[in-house]
Write an enzyme that holds these catalytic residues in place. Structure first.
Site, short mmCIF file in Angstrom:
data_model
loop_
_atom_site.label_atom_id
_atom_site.label_comp_id
_atom_site.label_asym_id
_atom_site.label_seq_id
_atom_site.Cartn_x
_atom_site.Cartn_y
_atom_site.Cartn_z
N HIS A 58 0.78 5.23 6.38
CA HIS A 58 0.63 5.77 5.02
C HIS A 58 0.93 7.26 5.01
CE1 HIS A 58 -1.84 2.05 5.24
NE2 HIS A 58 -1.19 1.83 4.10
N ASP A 110 -3.53 6.64 11.66
CA ASP A 110 -2.71 5.96 10.68
C ASP A 110 -1.38 6.71 10.56
OD1 ASP A 110 -1.41 5.04 8.43
OD2 ASP A 110 -3.15 5.14 7.10
N SER A 169 0.81 -1.22 0.00
CA SER A 169 0.00 0.00 0.00
C SER A 169 0.85 1.28 0.00
CB SER A 169 -0.94 0.01 1.20
OG SER A 169 -0.20 -0.13 2.39
#
Ligand SMILES: *[C@@H]1O[C@H](CO)[C@@H](O)[C@H](O)[C@H]1NC(C)=O
Ligand SMILES: *[C@@H]1O[C@H](CO)[C@@H](O)[C@H](O)[C@H]1NC(C)=O
Ligand SMILES: *[C@@H]1O[C@H](CO)[C@@H](O)[C@H](O)[C@H]1NC(C)=O
Ligand SMILES: *[C@@H]1O[C@H](CO)[C@@H](O)[C@H](O)[C@H]1NC(C)=O
Length: 446
Positions: A428, A425, A184
């Site tokens: 990312h 998060d 990702s």
């Protein structure tokens, strides 16, 4: 007479002494050589033991083994058999030690530098103007109000990065397939790239395929594509479904990238990454030569080394650097523990609005032995792979993660809403932001 006798008498002990000395020397010498022999012998035996603990497997040979998918299971998990990946670069100079570092004379190390606030030329694109933006990365859309994270320029110490120029990038891509392959983080870089590039392509001359194992952005007039392939562990695995990949048990085929390579082999420019998926505990191995369902287990880092070698073998045997460019993007850092840059604090990246200024800051999540292993594999591939070393420059960017400003797939309980750090998060990266700079670095080397 008596004098002679006396002289003889005095000479005798001298000769005896000489003999004794000689004898001692001989004995000592022999003993030393015996000791040496013993040492030599044990070293030799040690090597034999080392070598016999491992069996070397040539990767990427069993093209027809059953493909792993998310329904694959291990019927039995045996002890690690000691199999390792062996590969030979057909062009490698046999006289050369494999781990000799070949440092190319570069005019400037673009990965060493600092972040400079520059709100006149950044961001390089606008979040709201990109139709392919991911809800995982659209931080502004999800409520982030402090937007400074979009305005930082990477400034190498000894030179300037090539100025981003969309038309120039497209000219380099004309008639070509550019493909990102990885997890990702790599997908984030691909989205950043598509967003950076799509702005100059008329809507009716661009298209995006539906999300699949391989997702393709196409620009008609340039006859070019910018693609992303989901392969978080590089080698074939039970996590290769781009949507349904959350599994409790990770199974890999450590000796095969063939399933993936069949899709990436026709790309002209390839950008690989892999790291974080190896940091979640042990992985199961299903060797191509073993019966279906028969597994072994190793630590994540060991699995990654096998995967890197299986990948390296494919690159060594299939890439001609004159016609195909291959890049490897190093580990993307995470910012899960604020005490690492702010001793005494208990949070993570949540609420961070500025980069870290401490030169050479390095967080504990970027594993140094893993980096060394990656470097060994890449050095061995020489000119066939260029490294995009994003680790240090991204380490500074504790402000660049979505934290709570993204879409979360699982419903947020009140508990979690009350404590935002718990669901932040910090892995990312917001786009526009840090991944744009990774692409600028890629452009620098294209
Ligand atoms: C850039 O930042 C400076 C300092 O924060 C601010 O004064 C200026 O208005 C900003 N310019 C733009 C174009 O946003
Ligand atoms: C478009 O690019 C592909 C390679 O990606 C090439 O095979 C094909 O000939 C090109 N078509 C045109 C019209 O240039
Ligand atoms: C392992 O399980 C699969 C089904 O999950 C089965 O098809 C296969 O025959 C089993 N193999 C062994 C060796 O038991
Ligand atoms: C990337 O850069 C770091 C220092 O910033 C260095 O320690 C590491 O070895 C580099 N990795 C590779 C694969 O070149």
């Amino acid at each position: 007479m008596s004098q002679k006798w006396i002289r003889k008498k005095t000479r005798l002990p001298l000769a005896a002494l000489l003999i004794v000395l000689l004898a001692t020397f001989v004995i000592l010498y022999n003993e030393r050589s015996i000791i040496e022999q013993i040492h030599h012998h044990t070293d030799h035996e040690q090597n034999l033991i080392e070598a016999s603990r491992f069996t070397y497997v040539k990767p990427n040979v069993h093209a027809n083994t059953e493909v792993l998918d998310r329904f694959s299971r291990c019927n039995a998990t045996n002890e690690y058999s000691g199999k390792k990946i062996e590969w030979v670069d057909p062009n490698e100079d046999p006289g050369q030690e494999s781990d000799i570092v070949v440092v190319k004379e570069e005019e400037c190390d673009v990965f060493s530098g600092k972040w400079v606030f520059d709100n006149s030329s950044y961001p390089l694109h606008k979040e709201s103007e990109c139709p392919y933006m991911s809800d995982q990365l659209a931080c502004q859309k999800h409520g982030r109000l402090d937007l400074d994270y979009q305005y930082w320029r990477w400034q190498p110490h000894a030179c300037n990065l090539k100025r981003w120029n969309v038309r120039q990038v497209w000219e380099k891509l004309r008639g070509k397939r550019l493909m990102f392959v990885g997890d990702s983080l790599n997908r984030g870089q691909w989205i950043s790239m598509v967003c950076l590039l799509q702005s100059v392509i008329p809507r009716d001359k661009q298209s995006m395929s539906p999300n699949a194992h391989l997702t393709v952005f196409r620009a008609e007039d340039y006859n070019a594509t910018v693609e992303f392939m989901w392969a978080p562990l590089l080698v074939e695995s039970n996590s290769d479904d781009p949507v349904n990949h959350r599994l409790d048990q990770r199974i890999i085929r450590p000796d095969s990238v063939l399933k993936h390579a069949s899709k990436w082999q026709h790309a002209d420019i390839l950008i690989f990454n892999t790291y974080l998926w190896w940091r979640q505990g042990p992985v199961k191995l299903q060797w191509s030569s073993e019966e279906k369902g028969s597994c072994e287990e190793v630590k994540g880092g060991e699995g990654m080394e096998m995967a890197m070698n299986a990948w390296g073998e494919w690159i060594a045997n299939n890439v001609d650097p004159k016609t195909k460019r291959v890049f490897f993007v190093t580990m993307s850092p995470t910012h899960q523990r604020s005490r690492e840059w702010n001793p005494g604090s208990e949070g993570n990246c949540y609420g961070e609005k500025k980069p870290i200024e401490e030169e050479s800051y390095w967080g504990s999540a970027s594993d140094i032995p893993t980096m060394r292993m990656v470097k060994r594999v890449l050095n061995r591939l020489g000119p066939k792979v260029s490294v995009i070393n994003i680790t240090q420059l991204s380490e500074y960017r504790k402000d660049g993660h979505p934290s709570v400003y993204r879409k979360f797939w699982e419903p947020l309980t009140q508990d979690r809403l009350d404590k935002p750090e718990l669901y932040s998060d910090c892995i990312h990266w917001c786009v526009p932001g840090v991944p744009d700079v990774w692409n600028q670095l890629l452009f620098h080397f294209l």
